[in-house]
Design a protein around this motif. Structure first.
Motif, PDB file in Angstrom:
ATOM      1  N   GLN A 147      -5.857  10.647  -1.118  1.00  0.00           N
ATOM      2  CA  GLN A 147      -5.840  10.895   0.327  1.00  0.00           C
ATOM      3  C   GLN A 147      -4.886   9.946   1.038  1.00  0.00           C
ATOM      4  O   GLN A 147      -4.159  10.353   1.955  1.00  0.00           O
ATOM      5  N   GLU A 148      -4.881   8.686   0.602  1.00  0.00           N
ATOM      6  CA  GLU A 148      -3.974   7.703   1.199  1.00  0.00           C
ATOM      7  C   GLU A 148      -2.515   8.105   0.967  1.00  0.00           C
ATOM      8  O   GLU A 148      -1.682   8.004   1.877  1.00  0.00           O
ATOM      9  N   ASN A 149      -2.198   8.597  -0.227  1.00  0.00           N
ATOM     10  CA  ASN A 149      -0.838   9.058  -0.517  1.00  0.00           C
ATOM     11  C   ASN A 149      -0.461  10.234   0.371  1.00  0.00           C
ATOM     12  O   ASN A 149       0.667  10.318   0.874  1.00  0.00           O
ATOM     13  N   GLU A 150      -1.411  11.130   0.579  1.00  0.00           N
ATOM     14  CA  GLU A 150      -1.159  12.295   1.427  1.00  0.00           C
ATOM     15  C   GLU A 150      -0.900  11.871   2.870  1.00  0.00           C
ATOM     16  O   GLU A 150       0.034  12.361   3.527  1.00  0.00           O
ATOM     17  N   GLU A 151      -1.713  10.927   3.357  1.00  0.00           N
ATOM     18  CA  GLU A 151      -1.556  10.458   4.742  1.00  0.00           C
ATOM     19  C   GLU A 151      -0.227   9.736   4.948  1.00  0.00           C
ATOM     20  O   GLU A 151       0.321   9.730   6.048  1.00  0.00           O
ATOM     21  N   GLU A 152       0.259   9.104   3.873  1.00  0.00           N
ATOM     22  CA  GLU A 152       1.545   8.409   3.957  1.00  0.00           C
ATOM     23  C   GLU A 152       2.728   9.338   3.723  1.00  0.00           C
ATOM     24  O   GLU A 152       3.880   8.903   3.733  1.00  0.00           O
ATOM     25  N   GLY A 153       2.452  10.619   3.494  1.00  0.00           N
ATOM     26  CA  GLY A 153       3.510  11.599   3.326  1.00  0.00           C
ATOM     27  C   GLY A 153       4.165  11.597   1.956  1.00  0.00           C
ATOM     28  O   GLY A 153       5.266  12.134   1.790  1.00  0.00           O
ATOM     29  N   SER A 154       3.515  11.039   0.960  1.00  0.00           N
ATOM     30  CA  SER A 154       4.088  10.998  -0.383  1.00  0.00           C
ATOM     31  C   SER A 154       4.077  12.396  -0.992  1.00  0.00           C
ATOM     32  O   SER A 154       3.120  13.152  -0.833  1.00  0.00           O
ATOM     33  N   SER A 155       5.140  12.728  -1.704  1.00  0.00           N
ATOM     34  CA  SER A 155       5.213  14.026  -2.374  1.00  0.00           C
ATOM     35  C   SER A 155       4.368  14.045  -3.648  1.00  0.00           C
ATOM     36  O   SER A 155       4.113  15.102  -4.215  1.00  0.00           O
ATOM     37  N   ASP A 156       3.960  12.849  -4.103  1.00  0.00           N
ATOM     38  CA  ASP A 156       3.153  12.735  -5.316  1.00  0.00           C
ATOM     39  C   ASP A 156       1.763  12.238  -4.963  1.00  0.00           C
ATOM     40  O   ASP A 156       1.581  11.063  -4.652  1.00  0.00           O
ATOM     41  N   PRO A 157       0.751  13.119  -4.991  1.00  0.00           N
ATOM     42  CA  PRO A 157      -0.600  12.690  -4.638  1.00  0.00           C
ATOM     43  C   PRO A 157      -1.163  11.658  -5.610  1.00  0.00           C
ATOM     44  O   PRO A 157      -2.112  10.944  -5.272  1.00  0.00           O
ATOM     45  N   ASP A 158      -0.576  11.564  -6.801  1.00  0.00           N
ATOM     46  CA  ASP A 158      -1.072  10.629  -7.813  1.00  0.00           C
ATOM     47  C   ASP A 158      -0.256   9.342  -7.881  1.00  0.00           C
ATOM     48  O   ASP A 158      -0.387   8.571  -8.848  1.00  0.00           O
ATOM     49  N   LYS A 159       0.536   9.091  -6.878  1.00  0.00           N
ATOM     50  CA  LYS A 159       1.333   7.864  -6.853  1.00  0.00           C
ATOM     51  C   LYS A 159       0.412   6.639  -6.965  1.00  0.00           C
ATOM     52  O   LYS A 159      -0.552   6.495  -6.221  1.00  0.00           O
ATOM     53  N   GLY A 160       0.731   5.764  -7.917  1.00  0.00           N
ATOM     54  CA  GLY A 160      -0.046   4.543  -8.074  1.00  0.00           C
ATOM     55  C   GLY A 160      -1.354   4.715  -8.827  1.00  0.00           C
ATOM     56  O   GLY A 160      -2.114   3.760  -8.977  1.00  0.00           O
TER      57      GLY A 160
END
Length: 337
Positions: free
Chosen positions: A117-130
């Motif tokens: 969810q944090e990745n999505e809110e930050e606009g990352s194209s990869d929801p699994d970043k990190g």
């Protein structure tokens, strides 16, 4: 009456603080003295690697946490105290459970969903970043911790109930696939009366917020930290509320009922914040003075701590090895002759 098996793990990524003591360590140590329980307590050092890749920090935390529990009076005769990494059967069981655990179940884990969810809110194209596989699948490791010893009772906060439910799901699936009652289904035990302490800034005391009061700070540092606790601007003589007050929360966690009632009256009478902080220091310091001295002794005698943990590991492996042999046979492993 059949004994209940109580199991608690302590992640080795930080130094124990007052909130850890009140919320987890103190009730667990009391349980370790109860002859009606079979208690298992472990240093969750495998879990530590999920979020900490600093070997020095992990090592220091393992030492500090082990010494803390022993200094506070953990009954190692009536309980099994061990390092998770000393029990290779746990990692083997983790793999067996991983192979029956659905990815969909792990997708629903709170920790993983929070990062996605944090990745999505930050606009990352990869929801699994990190997201590492350690983070994604750590509920399976937690299930192995519990099921390895067929623990019946797992003391947790409400935010951890999901993990116990996942352990039950995985256990039931393994039992079903391999047609046997290999695992007891654990139950989450939530004690709503266990205090949750506020930290220096008023939020929940947590390493994540960097607002903790380490349990065995020196007297000088303990006083300094208590004086830093955030309060409102009410002057001495003005009545004050105990509700939501971090100072009063901590007082109540260490005081007798009589001392708490007396302090509640002093709040009504308008005790000054400076006076309250000084009194709180005296109360907490008196409570921790003896175990602090014992802790310092233990930190300078790691040979003794190591001996205790090795004995605990021997007892844990005596429980784990026979079950692991049974599980190997269940999945088709074992020798040919």
């Amino acid at each position: 009456m059949e004994k209940r098996r109580v199991l608690t793990g302590i992640t080795t990524t930080g130094i124990p603080h007052l909130g850890n003591y009140v919320g987890a360590i103190r009730p667990a140590i009391e349980a370790s003295r109860d002859p009606a329980n079979e208690s298992f307590y472990f240093l969750a050092d495998l879990h530590a690697l999920i979020k900490c890749h600093d070997p020095k920090r992990v090592d220091e935390s393992r030492r500090a946490i082990a010494a803390t529990w022993l200094a506070l009076g953990l009954d190692t005769d009536n309980s099994v105290f061990y390092r998770q990494s000393d029990i290779p059967e746990i990692t083997e069981l983790t793999w067996l459970l991983t192979c029956v655990c659905s990815k969909g179940l792990m997708n629903r884990a709170h920790a993983y969903k929070a990062v996605a969810q944090e990745n999505e809110e930050e606009g990352s194209s990869d929801p699994d970043k990190g997201v590492t596989m350690g983070l994604f699948s750590y509920p399976v490791l937690m299930a192995a911790d519990i099921l390895m010893f067929n623990a019946t009772d797992i003391p947790v906060g409400r935010d951890q109930i999901q993990h116990i439910e996942m352990a039950r799901d995985v256990a039931q699936r393994f039992n079903h696939i391999y047609k046997g009652q290999y695992f007891t289904l654990p139950e989450a035990r939530v004690d709503d009366e266990v205090a949750v302490l506020g930290g220096l800034d008023g939020r929940k005391m947590s390493k994540s917020y960097n607002n903790t009061i380490p349990l065995f700070e020196t007297e000088k540092k303990l006083l300094k930290l208590i004086r830093k606790i955030k309060t409102n601007s009410l002057e001495p003589g003005e009545p004050k509320e105990t509700e939501g007050c971090t100072l009063f929360q901590i007082w109540q966690a260490f005081a007798t009922p009589e001392q708490t009632a007396e302090m509640r009256k002093r709040y009504e009478d308008g005790i000054g914040w400076g006076e309250m902080k000084n009194d709180l220091f005296e109360l907490v310091n008196d409570h921790l003075k003896e175990p602090r001295a014992r802790y310092e002794e233990l930190m300078n005698d790691m040979g003794y701590v190591e001996e205790v943990l090795r004995k605990g590991a021997d007892r844990a492996r005596a429980e784990a090895a026979p079950l692991m042999d049974q599980l190997r046979k269940a999945v088709g492993f074992g020798s040919f002759v």
